[in-house]
Design a protein around this motif. Structure first.
Motif, short mmCIF file in Angstrom:
data_model
loop_
_atom_site.label_atom_id
_atom_site.label_comp_id
_atom_site.label_asym_id
_atom_site.label_seq_id
_atom_site.Cartn_x
_atom_site.Cartn_y
_atom_site.Cartn_z
N ARG A 89 -70.59 -17.36 -21.99
CA ARG A 89 -70.87 -15.93 -21.84
C ARG A 89 -70.48 -15.07 -23.03
NH1 ARG A 89 -72.37 -14.49 -16.85
NH2 ARG A 89 -71.85 -12.33 -17.35
N GLN A 90 -69.33 -15.37 -23.63
CA GLN A 90 -68.86 -14.48 -24.70
C GLN A 90 -69.39 -14.91 -26.07
OE1 GLN A 90 -64.75 -13.01 -24.64
NE2 GLN A 90 -64.48 -14.11 -22.72
N LEU A 91 -70.22 -15.94 -26.11
CA LEU A 91 -70.77 -16.38 -27.39
C LEU A 91 -72.22 -15.90 -27.50
CD1 LEU A 91 -69.42 -20.04 -27.50
CD2 LEU A 91 -68.28 -17.91 -28.07
N SER A 92 -72.69 -15.79 -28.74
CA SER A 92 -74.05 -15.34 -28.95
C SER A 92 -75.04 -16.38 -28.44
CB SER A 92 -74.30 -15.10 -30.44
OG SER A 92 -74.34 -16.33 -31.12
N ALA A 93 -76.26 -15.92 -28.19
CA ALA A 93 -77.31 -16.85 -27.74
C ALA A 93 -77.46 -17.99 -28.74
CB ALA A 93 -78.63 -16.10 -27.55
N ALA B 242 -47.25 -12.73 -27.93
CA ALA B 242 -47.50 -11.29 -28.06
C ALA B 242 -48.39 -11.01 -29.28
CB ALA B 242 -46.18 -10.54 -28.19
N MET B 243 -48.17 -11.75 -30.38
CA MET B 243 -48.97 -11.53 -31.59
C MET B 243 -50.45 -11.72 -31.31
SD MET B 243 -46.66 -13.45 -34.44
CE MET B 243 -44.91 -13.06 -34.53
N ILE B 244 -50.80 -12.79 -30.59
CA ILE B 244 -52.24 -13.04 -30.41
C ILE B 244 -52.82 -12.14 -29.34
CG2 ILE B 244 -52.13 -15.39 -31.32
CD1 ILE B 244 -52.46 -16.40 -28.46
N ILE B 245 -51.98 -11.70 -28.39
CA ILE B 245 -52.53 -10.78 -27.38
C ILE B 245 -52.75 -9.40 -28.01
CG2 ILE B 245 -51.96 -9.53 -25.26
CD1 ILE B 245 -50.79 -12.11 -24.19
N VAL B 246 -51.79 -8.95 -28.80
CA VAL B 246 -51.94 -7.65 -29.47
C VAL B 246 -53.08 -7.72 -30.48
CG1 VAL B 246 -50.84 -6.07 -31.08
CG2 VAL B 246 -49.56 -6.92 -29.11
N GLY B 247 -53.15 -8.81 -31.20
CA GLY B 247 -54.15 -8.93 -32.26
C GLY B 247 -55.54 -9.20 -31.73
N GLY B 248 -55.63 -10.05 -30.73
CA GLY B 248 -56.94 -10.37 -30.16
C GLY B 248 -57.09 -11.87 -29.98
N LEU B 249 -57.30 -12.29 -28.72
CA LEU B 249 -57.49 -13.72 -28.45
C LEU B 249 -58.81 -14.16 -29.05
CD1 LEU B 249 -56.28 -13.88 -24.74
CD2 LEU B 249 -55.12 -14.82 -26.73
N GLY B 250 -58.79 -15.32 -29.70
CA GLY B 250 -60.02 -15.86 -30.25
C GLY B 250 -60.47 -15.18 -31.53
N SER B 251 -59.55 -14.50 -32.23
CA SER B 251 -59.92 -13.84 -33.48
C SER B 251 -58.91 -14.18 -34.57
CB SER B 251 -59.96 -12.32 -33.26
OG SER B 251 -59.90 -11.65 -34.51
N LEU B 289 -53.65 -3.63 -20.42
CA LEU B 289 -54.30 -2.59 -19.63
C LEU B 289 -55.36 -1.84 -20.43
CD1 LEU B 289 -51.42 -0.91 -17.57
CD2 LEU B 289 -53.32 -2.28 -16.72
N PHE B 290 -55.01 -1.46 -21.65
CA PHE B 290 -55.88 -0.53 -22.38
C PHE B 290 -56.69 -1.18 -23.50
CE2 PHE B 290 -52.19 1.98 -20.85
CZ PHE B 290 -52.88 2.70 -19.89
N MET B 291 -56.29 -2.40 -23.91
CA MET B 291 -56.98 -3.00 -25.05
C MET B 291 -57.00 -4.51 -24.85
SD MET B 291 -56.21 -1.94 -29.01
CE MET B 291 -54.69 -2.83 -29.12
N PRO B 292 -57.67 -4.97 -23.77
CA PRO B 292 -57.57 -6.40 -23.44
C PRO B 292 -58.08 -7.32 -24.54
CG PRO B 292 -59.14 -5.27 -22.00
CD PRO B 292 -58.46 -4.22 -22.80
N GLY B 293 -58.93 -6.82 -25.41
CA GLY B 293 -59.42 -7.68 -26.49
C GLY B 293 -58.54 -7.61 -27.73
N GLY B 294 -57.41 -6.87 -27.67
CA GLY B 294 -56.54 -6.77 -28.82
C GLY B 294 -57.11 -5.86 -29.89
N ILE B 295 -56.36 -5.76 -31.00
CA ILE B 295 -56.79 -4.89 -32.09
C ILE B 295 -58.17 -5.29 -32.59
CG2 ILE B 295 -56.23 -4.04 -34.40
CD1 ILE B 295 -53.29 -4.70 -33.77
N ALA B 296 -58.41 -6.61 -32.66
CA ALA B 296 -59.67 -7.10 -33.22
C ALA B 296 -60.87 -6.52 -32.49
CB ALA B 296 -59.70 -8.62 -33.17
N SER B 297 -60.72 -6.27 -31.16
CA SER B 297 -61.85 -5.78 -30.39
C SER B 297 -62.17 -4.33 -30.73
CB SER B 297 -61.56 -5.90 -28.90
OG SER B 297 -60.53 -5.00 -28.53
N ARG B 298 -61.22 -3.62 -31.37
CA ARG B 298 -61.44 -2.21 -31.70
C ARG B 298 -62.07 -2.03 -33.08
NH1 ARG B 298 -59.34 1.27 -27.81
NH2 ARG B 298 -59.72 0.02 -25.96
N VAL B 299 -62.16 -3.13 -33.82
CA VAL B 299 -62.80 -3.06 -35.13
C VAL B 299 -64.26 -3.39 -34.93
CG1 VAL B 299 -62.80 -3.99 -37.47
CG2 VAL B 299 -60.66 -3.84 -36.19
#
Lengths: 253, 307
Positions: A89-93, B242-251, B289-299
């Motif tokens: 789901r979170q990956l591109s097509a 905490a680092m990866i949650i704040v920064g962004g999982l998978g980024s 609560l406010f930024m579940p994707g971490g900082i990376a999701s806001r860029v």
């Protein structure tokens, strides 16, 4: 090409399949139909190695499949789609289709980490294949879109593209027309027919949409409560009293 | 545009020891060390969805392997020492990853948490090698004729190794292995149906994650010059998470940002040691609560170039 013999499996004492046998021939479009809970998807899950049956055998091109884990079965040339769609789901097509290509790529951890030229060449080739497949199922425009945000019909087609990326011999389609409108269903039927006619694929399809089943199948097997109640050509099935009873209920009931 | 930004950033990083006071050079080294851990942890937790609360354990293994090697063989080139620290930790990661294959979610978190405690106990018990609670003074790292004694020299070592490991992680994430890990996170059954060997890739994720954390542990030993078991307690594992949650999982950029934020916060809050768990708890809850994707999701994400 695919032989299922005496397959039985039960969940919590409830028999999902009882002594089911059937044979799918090379380049055949074979449909499995039956009421909800008849065991159609269970057949797929046994053939692809997700479930282990309590009895029976599954052979594919002369080899026993039941000893193999799911990823090995995939590498033997069986690809599938899922009833409720299992796109990444979170990956591109495009990435979804590239993962379908997994078994055909060789770049491992170290070569990938080093970013060797051979790895990028391989990646470029894989991307070209993936884009061509997206084009084929009509999703070229949304290659960069997150798969989870695509409408259901597109996710179904994306799963077909991902399955095709593995270059399978046998394609298992679980309700490819589920949730599609009549126009989309027509397009899927056309696609399945072309896959067989031009690509030489064998297709095993589970479907509720009778127009699709009757329109493209060479043979149909009707399941009810995990048992075969009828099989034959679409025309024979449509006239079979047991099938009519299973679908409409018997007159005495 | 992006290339220009990279070149400018690189130039600033290279000139950094000339621009800022010594303490900030040291602090930047710590940020890079933590960023390497965060990338490793993210490959396991963010990419493959296997949560670990035991990365302080891997970090400790890397630090002690590098420190003991340097005590025994002071002339060993530091690059070799770090590679050995990473490989030894990767082996430990394999040994932990295989039994963890059957675990997920909370159970995996518990098992990795326990692993962290086991490592600290092992360090205490192997006191003939590690000097136990007394701690171990780490000799100066050597690279041929060079002795990397100053904060600036250590910084350049950390920066060079960090750059290599970031580049490798970016490459892994973009190619077949990274996609297989992501596929496992997204749907295990669909990953298998696509030919991905679940057990192999989950174990591989553990080994690679441990390798990154082990190399970072080795760098940490050289940067601080003294290590003792109490530096590797469970709170450190929580900091890494905490680092990866704040920064962004998978980024990967998120890992680096998260490492910078948490390391700097840690530094600023040094005067309020006892309240640290409170602050970190609030930050984590706020982030989820406010930024579940971490900082990376806001860029804003770059759209991939059409090829």
């Amino acid at each position: 090409m695919l032989g299922v013999e005496g397959l039985s499996i039960s969940f919590g004492g409830l028999a999902a399949l009882s002594a089911l046998s059937f044979e799918v021939a090379e380049r055949e479009i074979f449909a499995l139909i039956g009421p909800n809970g008849a065991g159609k998807s269970t057949v797929f899950n046994v053939v692809t190695g997700l479930y282990r049956p309590s009895a029976g055998r599954v052979r594919f091109r002369g080899q026993d499949l039941l000893r193999l884990p799911p990823h090995r079965i995939a590498r033997r040339g069986i690809a599938r789609t899922f009833q409720n769609t299992e796109v990444f789901r979170q990956l591109s097509a495009l990435d979804n289709v590239l993962i379908g290509r997994h078994a055909h790529l060789r770049g491992g951890l170290v070569r990938g980490a080093l970013g060797l030229p051979s790895v990028w060449r391989e990646e470029a080739g894989a991307r070209a294949v993936a884009r061509a497949l997206l084009e084929r199922v009509g999703l070229a425009e949304v290659a960069g879109v997150e798969a989870g945000s695509l409408p259901l019909g597109s996710q179904k087609r994306l799963e077909i593209a991902r399955a095709l990326a593995a270059e399978p011999r046998l394609l298992l389609l679980d309700e490819p027309a589920g949730g599609l409108n009549p126009t989309e269903t027509q397009a899927v039927m056309e696609l399945i027919r072309r896959l067989r006619d031009e690509g030489g694929l064998t297709v095993l399809v589970v479907e509720h949409d009778m127009e699709l089943v009757m329109g493209i199948s060479d043979r149909v097997l009707v399941l009810n409560y995990g048992r075969r109640i009828a099989s034959g050509s679409p025309r024979e099935i449509a006239a079979d009293p047991a099938v009519i009873e299973a679908y409409l209920g018997s007159e005495e009931a | 545009m992006r290339r220009a930004a990279l070149v400018a950033g690189g130039a600033v990083l290279l000139a950094w020891p000339l621009l800022v006071p010594r303490y900030f050079v040291f602090l930047t080294s710590l940020i890079v060390v933590n960023a390497i851990v965060a990338i490793g942890l993210n490959l396991l937790s963010g990419y493959t969805n296997q949560l670990s609360f035991g990365h302080a354990g891997f970090f400790a293994v890397g630090a002690y392997v590098a420190a003991v090697l340097t005590v025994r063989e002071p002339a060993l080139p530091v690059v070799l020492t770090l590679a050995l620290a990473g490989l030894a930790t990767a082996l430990v990661g394999l040994a932990l990853g295989v039994p963890c294959l059957r675990l997920e979610g909370l159970y995996l978190a518990m098992a990795t948490l326990a692993f962290g405690f086991v490592v600290v106990e092992a360090i205490l018990n192997l006191d003939w090698l590690t000097r136990g609670n007394d701690g171990l003074a780490v000799p100066v790292a050597r690279l041929g004729p060079l002795a990397l004694a100053s904060d600036a020299a250590k910084y350049y070592l950390v920066l060079a190794v960090g750059a290599l490991m970031v580049a490798a992680a970016v490459n892994i994430a973009r190619t077949r292995t990274g996609r297989a890990l992501l596929a496992i996170r997204e749907s295990e059954i669909a990953a298998q149906a696509s030919g991905v060997h679940l057990a192999a890739y989950k174990t591989l994720a553990f080994a690679v994650s441990a390798f990154y954390t082990g190399v970072a542990g080795g760098l940490f030993a050289f940067v601080v010059g003294f290590i003792s078991p109490d530096a590797f307690d469970v709170f450190l594992s929580v900091d890494f998470v905490a680092m990866i949650i704040v920064g962004g999982l998978g980024s990967i950029p998120g890992s680096i940002l998260g490492a910078a934020v948490i390391t700097l916060l840690y530094d600023w809050l040094a005067a309020f040691q006892n309240y640290r768990p409170l602050f970190f708890g609030l930050i984590l809850i706020g982030c989820m609560l406010f930024m579940p994707g971490g900082i990376a999701s806001r860029v804003p994400r770059r759209t991939p170039p059409a090829r």
